[in-house]
Enzyme design. Sequence first.
Site, PDB file in Angstrom:
ATOM      1  N   HIS A  20       0.766  -1.245   0.018  1.00  0.00           N
ATOM      2  CA  HIS A  20       0.090   0.031   0.011  1.00  0.00           C
ATOM      3  C   HIS A  20       0.843   1.179   0.269  1.00  0.00           C
ATOM      4  O   HIS A  20       0.600   2.335  -0.619  1.00  0.00           O
ATOM      5  CB  HIS A  20      -1.007   0.060   1.078  1.00  0.00           C
ATOM      6  CG  HIS A  20      -1.977  -1.124   1.351  1.00  0.00           C
ATOM      7  ND1 HIS A  20      -1.987  -1.681   2.337  1.00  0.00           N
ATOM      8  CD2 HIS A  20      -2.823  -1.445   0.601  1.00  0.00           C
ATOM      9  CE1 HIS A  20      -3.169  -2.693   2.223  1.00  0.00           C
ATOM     10  NE2 HIS A  20      -3.525  -2.564   1.181  1.00  0.00           N
ATOM     11  N   LYS A  44     -17.219  -7.146   5.953  1.00  0.00           N
ATOM     12  CA  LYS A  44     -15.876  -7.605   5.903  1.00  0.00           C
ATOM     13  C   LYS A  44     -15.599  -7.502   7.332  1.00  0.00           C
ATOM     14  O   LYS A  44     -15.713  -6.496   7.912  1.00  0.00           O
ATOM     15  CB  LYS A  44     -14.766  -6.649   5.158  1.00  0.00           C
ATOM     16  CG  LYS A  44     -14.236  -7.216   3.965  1.00  0.00           C
ATOM     17  CD  LYS A  44     -12.816  -6.546   3.702  1.00  0.00           C
ATOM     18  CE  LYS A  44     -12.382  -6.852   2.170  1.00  0.00           C
ATOM     19  NZ  LYS A  44     -11.498  -6.159   1.863  1.00  0.00           N
ATOM     20  N   ARG A  93      -2.296  -5.911  -8.533  1.00  0.00           N
ATOM     21  CA  ARG A  93      -1.303  -6.943  -8.189  1.00  0.00           C
ATOM     22  C   ARG A  93      -1.097  -7.986  -9.191  1.00  0.00           C
ATOM     23  O   ARG A  93       0.086  -8.421  -9.733  1.00  0.00           O
ATOM     24  CB  ARG A  93      -1.319  -7.619  -6.868  1.00  0.00           C
ATOM     25  CG  ARG A  93      -0.858  -6.760  -5.611  1.00  0.00           C
ATOM     26  CD  ARG A  93      -1.444  -7.186  -4.355  1.00  0.00           C
ATOM     27  NE  ARG A  93      -3.037  -7.016  -4.401  1.00  0.00           N
ATOM     28  CZ  ARG A  93      -3.696  -7.423  -3.272  1.00  0.00           C
ATOM     29  NH1 ARG A  93      -3.251  -7.474  -2.126  1.00  0.00           N
ATOM     30  NH2 ARG A  93      -4.870  -7.088  -3.290  1.00  0.00           N
ATOM     31  N   SER A 131      -2.802  -7.545   2.940  1.00  0.00           N
ATOM     32  CA  SER A 131      -2.885  -7.681   4.140  1.00  0.00           C
ATOM     33  C   SER A 131      -3.408  -8.988   5.072  1.00  0.00           C
ATOM     34  O   SER A 131      -2.985  -9.135   5.937  1.00  0.00           O
ATOM     35  CB  SER A 131      -4.228  -6.587   4.663  1.00  0.00           C
ATOM     36  OG  SER A 131      -3.783  -5.325   4.236  1.00  0.00           O
TER      37      SER A 131
END
Length: 164
Positions: A20, A44, A93, A131
């Site tokens: 990040h 989430k 990514r 993460s």
Amino acid sequence: MKTMKTAIYPGSFDPITFGHLDIIRRAADIFDKVVVCVMINSEKKTMFTIEERMDLISRVIGDFPNVEVDTWNGLLAEYAMNYQDAVIIKGLRAISDFESEFQMAIINKKINPYLETLFLSASEQYTYLSSSAVKEMAKYGADLSEFVPEEIIDDVIRKSQMRR
Ligand code: ADP
């Protein structure tokens, strides 16, 4: 010539990683201002609360004069309406990121037709970093120094031990 001044970088940042930060650093070089926006997503389950995530981000962006932290409980496209000339920044990514990101970019544009989404490709050394990988490693006591900034390592370890 029209220039776009503010980049909004949304995400859950649970917790913020070097991946990040790499996107933030690069966006801060391009735009006048970068707003890292911690999005509230009730679907989430997160490790850190919104306030904790904002605090972790604030501690690691100290070196960037043009980066701010904010949070938003609602649609990103509506949040962007608070700014003039804002664009959304996303990190990509892998192909696996592409489908949902592309879909979100189109939805955001439907809600707010002036809103562009720009993608920065992840730097090679961080393409594997997420993460959730950090949380998994913390759970098993792995060395986190390659993944998250020094200033927040203890917070991540402490939190993951509380949850075991
Ligand atoms: P995560 O997938 O790590 O839970 P977030 O929801 O916090 O991610 O992601 C916010 C944004 O940061 C997304 O655009 C995501 O693609 C991007 N991002 C996450 N990790 C990286 C990384 N290692 N390199 C580049 N971009 C990343």
